[in-house]
Enzyme design. Structure first.
Site, PDB file in Angstrom:
ATOM      1  N   GLU A  34     -10.321  18.002  -3.909  1.00  0.00           N
ATOM      2  CA  GLU A  34     -10.456  17.287  -3.042  1.00  0.00           C
ATOM      3  C   GLU A  34     -11.935  16.610  -2.759  1.00  0.00           C
ATOM      4  O   GLU A  34     -12.598  17.794  -2.513  1.00  0.00           O
ATOM      5  CB  GLU A  34      -9.661  17.112  -1.758  1.00  0.00           C
ATOM      6  CG  GLU A  34      -9.784  16.021  -0.755  1.00  0.00           C
ATOM      7  CD  GLU A  34      -9.455  14.717  -1.281  1.00  0.00           C
ATOM      8  OE1 GLU A  34      -8.407  14.532  -1.825  1.00  0.00           O
ATOM      9  OE2 GLU A  34     -10.354  13.919  -1.231  1.00  0.00           O
ATOM     10  N   GLY A  39      -5.234  14.871   2.141  1.00  0.00           N
ATOM     11  CA  GLY A  39      -4.133  13.989   2.659  1.00  0.00           C
ATOM     12  C   GLY A  39      -4.415  12.626   2.027  1.00  0.00           C
ATOM     13  O   GLY A  39      -3.459  11.979   2.044  1.00  0.00           O
ATOM     14  N   GLY A  40      -5.603  12.357   1.885  1.00  0.00           N
ATOM     15  CA  GLY A  40      -5.961  11.043   1.062  1.00  0.00           C
ATOM     16  C   GLY A  40      -5.713  10.002   2.044  1.00  0.00           C
ATOM     17  O   GLY A  40      -5.766   9.891   3.147  1.00  0.00           O
ATOM     18  N   THR A  41      -5.315   8.653   1.412  1.00  0.00           N
ATOM     19  CA  THR A  41      -5.237   7.520   2.132  1.00  0.00           C
ATOM     20  C   THR A  41      -4.282   7.297   3.145  1.00  0.00           C
ATOM     21  O   THR A  41      -4.618   6.854   4.203  1.00  0.00           O
ATOM     22  CB  THR A  41      -4.843   6.416   0.959  1.00  0.00           C
ATOM     23  OG1 THR A  41      -5.908   6.304  -0.156  1.00  0.00           O
ATOM     24  CG2 THR A  41      -5.200   4.913   1.480  1.00  0.00           C
ATOM     25  N   CYS A  42      -3.050   7.649   2.899  1.00  0.00           N
ATOM     26  CA  CYS A  42      -1.906   7.401   3.783  1.00  0.00           C
ATOM     27  C   CYS A  42      -2.372   7.877   5.005  1.00  0.00           C
ATOM     28  O   CYS A  42      -2.185   7.518   6.099  1.00  0.00           O
ATOM     29  CB  CYS A  42      -0.703   7.997   3.237  1.00  0.00           C
ATOM     30  SG  CYS A  42       0.842   7.984   4.313  1.00  0.00           S
ATOM     31  N   HIS A 441      28.084  -0.161  16.558  1.00  0.00           N
ATOM     32  CA  HIS A 441      27.742  -1.308  17.363  1.00  0.00           C
ATOM     33  C   HIS A 441      27.036  -0.746  18.666  1.00  0.00           C
ATOM     34  O   HIS A 441      27.304   0.246  19.120  1.00  0.00           O
ATOM     35  CB  HIS A 441      29.124  -2.079  17.875  1.00  0.00           C
ATOM     36  CG  HIS A 441      28.652  -3.375  18.933  1.00  0.00           C
ATOM     37  ND1 HIS A 441      28.249  -4.389  18.601  1.00  0.00           N
ATOM     38  CD2 HIS A 441      29.046  -3.161  20.271  1.00  0.00           C
ATOM     39  CE1 HIS A 441      27.873  -5.046  19.501  1.00  0.00           C
ATOM     40  NE2 HIS A 441      28.183  -4.409  20.620  1.00  0.00           N
TER      41      HIS A 441
HETATM   42  C1  LIG Z   1      -4.250   0.366   5.129  1.00  0.00           C
HETATM   43  C2  LIG Z   1      -3.039   0.766   4.395  1.00  0.00           C
HETATM   44  C3  LIG Z   1      -1.931   0.961   4.948  1.00  0.00           C
HETATM   45  C4  LIG Z   1      -0.880   1.540   4.231  1.00  0.00           C
HETATM   46  N1  LIG Z   1       0.421   1.579   4.826  1.00  0.00           N
HETATM   47  C5  LIG Z   1       1.390   1.982   4.034  1.00  0.00           C
HETATM   48  C6  LIG Z   1       2.745   2.240   4.468  1.00  0.00           C
HETATM   49  O1  LIG Z   1       2.886   1.962   5.520  1.00  0.00           O
HETATM   50  N2  LIG Z   1       3.658   2.532   3.801  1.00  0.00           N
HETATM   51  C7  LIG Z   1       3.455   3.136   2.289  1.00  0.00           C
HETATM   52  O2  LIG Z   1       4.377   3.536   1.808  1.00  0.00           O
HETATM   53  N3  LIG Z   1       2.004   2.943   1.724  1.00  0.00           N
HETATM   54  C8  LIG Z   1       0.995   2.558   2.538  1.00  0.00           C
HETATM   55  N4  LIG Z   1       0.015   2.416   1.981  1.00  0.00           N
HETATM   56  C9  LIG Z   1      -0.196   2.775   0.612  1.00  0.00           C
HETATM   57  C10 LIG Z   1      -0.463   4.470   0.758  1.00  0.00           C
HETATM   58  O3  LIG Z   1      -1.581   4.686   1.491  1.00  0.00           O
HETATM   59  C11 LIG Z   1      -0.782   5.067  -0.850  1.00  0.00           C
HETATM   60  O4  LIG Z   1       0.046   4.198  -1.641  1.00  0.00           O
HETATM   61  C12 LIG Z   1      -0.732   6.470  -0.524  1.00  0.00           C
HETATM   62  O5  LIG Z   1      -1.716   6.996  -0.006  1.00  0.00           O
HETATM   63  C13 LIG Z   1      -0.483   6.946  -2.045  1.00  0.00           C
HETATM   64  O6  LIG Z   1      -1.601   7.225  -2.580  1.00  0.00           O
HETATM   65  P1  LIG Z   1      -1.963   8.572  -3.807  1.00  0.00           P
HETATM   66  O7  LIG Z   1      -1.074   9.562  -3.590  1.00  0.00           O
HETATM   67  O8  LIG Z   1      -2.029   7.635  -4.957  1.00  0.00           O
HETATM   68  O9  LIG Z   1      -3.618   8.758  -3.538  1.00  0.00           O
HETATM   69  P2  LIG Z   1      -4.463   8.704  -2.295  1.00  0.00           P
HETATM   70  O10 LIG Z   1      -3.479   8.979  -0.965  1.00  0.00           O
HETATM   71  O11 LIG Z   1      -5.409   7.562  -2.387  1.00  0.00           O
HETATM   72  O12 LIG Z   1      -5.345  10.120  -2.506  1.00  0.00           O
HETATM   73  C14 LIG Z   1      -6.228  10.410  -3.295  1.00  0.00           C
HETATM   74  C15 LIG Z   1      -7.143  11.297  -3.022  1.00  0.00           C
HETATM   75  O13 LIG Z   1      -7.738  11.660  -4.263  1.00  0.00           O
HETATM   76  C16 LIG Z   1      -9.190  11.794  -3.869  1.00  0.00           C
HETATM   77  N5  LIG Z   1     -10.048  11.645  -5.071  1.00  0.00           N
HETATM   78  C17 LIG Z   1     -10.182  10.683  -5.889  1.00  0.00           C
HETATM   79  N6  LIG Z   1     -10.895  10.774  -6.665  1.00  0.00           N
HETATM   80  C18 LIG Z   1     -11.239  12.053  -6.782  1.00  0.00           C
HETATM   81  C19 LIG Z   1     -12.187  12.765  -7.492  1.00  0.00           C
HETATM   82  N7  LIG Z   1     -12.703  12.583  -8.836  1.00  0.00           N
HETATM   83  N8  LIG Z   1     -12.101  14.431  -7.331  1.00  0.00           N
HETATM   84  C20 LIG Z   1     -11.757  14.665  -6.171  1.00  0.00           C
HETATM   85  N9  LIG Z   1     -10.838  13.983  -5.202  1.00  0.00           N
HETATM   86  C21 LIG Z   1     -10.567  12.599  -5.576  1.00  0.00           C
HETATM   87  C22 LIG Z   1      -9.399  11.001  -2.815  1.00  0.00           C
HETATM   88  O14 LIG Z   1     -10.373  11.411  -1.807  1.00  0.00           O
HETATM   89  C23 LIG Z   1      -8.052  10.817  -1.739  1.00  0.00           C
HETATM   90  O15 LIG Z   1      -8.050  11.871  -0.849  1.00  0.00           O
HETATM   91  C24 LIG Z   1      -1.131   1.863   2.878  1.00  0.00           C
HETATM   92  C25 LIG Z   1      -2.512   1.817   2.372  1.00  0.00           C
HETATM   93  C26 LIG Z   1      -3.475   1.434   3.206  1.00  0.00           C
HETATM   94  C27 LIG Z   1      -4.869   1.134   2.569  1.00  0.00           C
END
Ligand SMILES: Cc1cc2nc3c(=O)[nH]c(=O)nc-3n(C[C@H](O)[C@H](O)[C@H](O)COP(=O)(O)OP(=O)(O)OC[C@H]3O[C@@H](n4cnc5c(N)ncnc54)[C@H](O)[C@@H]3O)c2cc1C
Length: 459
Positions: A34, A39-42, A441
């Site tokens: 990472e 935990g990434g985006t979510c 209900h």
């Molecule tokens: C504002 C917002 C609200 C959202 N709300 C919802 C919701 O309510 N419900 C829903 O289902 N989805 C929602 N989503 C979408 C959801 O967040 C993503 O679909 C979900 O996080 C899946 O992402 P992922 O598993 O593809 O990777 P991500 O969660 O994006 O994680 C990818 C990880 O890989 C890491 N990474 C990337 N490149 C490299 C590299 N070269 N080397 C090492 N690490 C790397 C990044 O740092 C990141 O931590 C929302 C998104 C946003 C932006």
């Protein structure tokens, strides 16, 4: 010296951690990498923080409407943005630390921090370390797209990530992009007390949805005082004092909107541009998404792509399902496929939109004979009791085999109620099963059989 592993996972989004733990538990020596936040985006800048902030915004909204329920609140309702952010940070921290500990405490799993790049089809570099494995899984996710609009390099702007650092109330938030992410922030900040203008290039909000869904959502948001500028075909941005001016008009309306802050919510791009994909020979499409087959294998044997970066889903549940597909096929002898998945998602404005399957536009384009039904939320007892009667429920059914084709529920608790329809779709059962079911209900879901009773041929 090259470090040898059985499997390498890049990224800790919604599929990487579960897959890495599963592989390690299955006896494969695994590394997960990472570069930023576990935990990434979510977890950190997406679903969890936005839904936590939305909960604060809803609390403010309900407090302001206390009198409608006979509840008197003396004095003004004010929102303490520092406390709102602190609450959000605490919820995020719990999830972020949970993932981090889970990974670090898993035997047979090495956790590395740094930006990973492929150096070949079996090798990955992280900082000074070179790793090798026969199996590589890419869960690199995506980030906010920053469009090349005139003036953008000269103004300060916010994205979904930098919005997470805000602990003050913007005077006037201009949001470029009238789709899912933009609209959630729009209502949230309006309820916190900001003036909010949404600028959308298209002729309506969330163009992916049917027109009546877009129109109903526009009405809900405008009803809360959010200003919406559609058909903003030639958007420009420029500094204006301490704030920003967005040129929005090609046609009607004032040619400029001046605000204090600018949020870009115009879509996402995959994190694939600096991943060394070319060195490994991994193919991407024109937008940078990794091309995968129905079992999420990239074109190079031994490499898989999961989550948003494969362009087959853009949600937490689709990314997690990608993990389930890969783990099942690789470790359990399964034959699960992405195309078995029924499209489903929610838009978390209040009231929410819950969606499953096809839109009416898609059904019409498919040319099949269909039945359709619609019911206003004002007919739903639960909605009336809560004083939240906005929206409607609509459903589409195949006229020949009676299978449900799709549904759009816009209204109170629609993000939950949609699952009763989704599960019948997964069961492959005719709509009559749900129509004859006896629901509890007073709920929203209890009206779905009544909705189905109103099915008529789709004109
Ligand atoms: C504002 C917002 C609200 C959202 N709300 C919802 C919701 O309510 N419900 C829903 O289902 N989805 C929602 N989503 C979408 C959801 O967040 C993503 O679909 C979900 O996080 C899946 O992402 P992922 O598993 O593809 O990777 P991500 O969660 O994006 O994680 C990818 C990880 O890989 C890491 N990474 C990337 N490149 C490299 C590299 N070269 N080397 C090492 N690490 C790397 C990044 O740092 C990141 O931590 C929302 C998104 C946003 C932006």
């Amino acid at each position: 010296m090259t470090e040898k592993y059985d499997a390498i996972v890049i990224g800790t989004g919604q599929s990487g951690p579960a897959l890495a733990v599963r592989l390690a538990n299955a006896g494969r020596k695994t590394a997960i990498i990472e570069r930023k936040l576990f935990g990434g985006t979510c977890v950190n800048v997406g679903c969890i923080p936005t839904k936590t902030l939305i909960a604060s915004a809803r609390a403010a909204h309900v407090a302001r409407h206390g009198a409608d329920f006979g509840v008197a609140i003396d004095g003004n309702i004010t929102v303490d943005m520092m406390r709102v952010k602190a609450r959000k940070d605490a919820v995020v921290r719990q999830s972020n630390e949970g993932v981090t500990k889970w990974l670090r405490n898993t035997p047979n799993l090495t956790v590395l921090e740094g930006h990973a790049r492929l150096e070949g089809p079996r090798t990955v570099r992280v900082n000074e370390r070179l790793l090798e494995a026969a199996e590589i899984f890419l869960n690199v996710g995506g980030r906010a797209s920053v469009p090349d609009m005139p003036g953008i390099t000269k103004v300060g702007y916010l994205t979904n990530s930098s919005m997470m650092e805000i602990d003050f109330l913007p005077g006037h938030l201009i949001i470029i992009g009238g789709s899912y992410i933009g609209l959630e922030f729009a209502q949230m900040y309006r309820r916190f007390g900001s003036r909010v203008t949404v600028v959308e290039m298209g002729p309506r909000l969330i163009a992916r949805e049917d027109e009546e869904v877009s129109a109903a959502i526009q009405k809900i948001l405008e009803g809360e005082g959010i200003e919406i500028r559609l058909n903003a075909k030639c958007i420009t941005v420029a500094k204006r004092g301490n704030g920003v001016a967005a040129g929005v008009s090609c046609e009607g309306g004032p040619p400029q909107v001046t605000g204090s802050h600018l949020l870009l919510a115009v879509g996402r791009v995959p994190n694939t541009n600096d991943l060394g994909l070319e060195k490994a020979g991994v193919t991407t499409d024109a937008r940078g998404y990794i091309v995968v087959d129905d079992e999420l294998r990239a074109n190079v044997p031994g490499i898989w792509a999961l989550g948003d970066a494969n362009g087959r889903g853009a949600f937490t549940h689709t990314s997690y399902n990608d993990y389930e597909i890969v783990a099942s096929n690789l470790l359990d002898g399964g034959h699960r496929r992405v195309t078995d998945r029924i499209p489903a998602y929610a838009l978390y404005i209040d009231p929410p939109l819950g969606r499953a399957g096809m839109t009416e536009r898609e059904v019409r384009a498919s040319g099949r004979k269909a039945l359709a039904a619609k019911m206003m939320m004002s007919r739903v007892g639960r909605a009336r009791e809560r004083g939240e009667t906005q929206g409607f429920m609509s459903i589409l059914v195949d006229a020949e085999n009676k299978l449900i084709l799709g549904a759009a529920l816009l209204g109170i608790e629609a993000d939950e109620a949609i699952h009763s329809i989704l599960d019948v779709m997964y069961a492959g059962a005719p709509y009559t099963v749900i129509q004859q079911a006896v629901h509890i209900h007073p709920t929203v879901t209890e009206l779905i059989p009544t909705l189905l009773a109103g099915l008529k041929p789709l004109e």
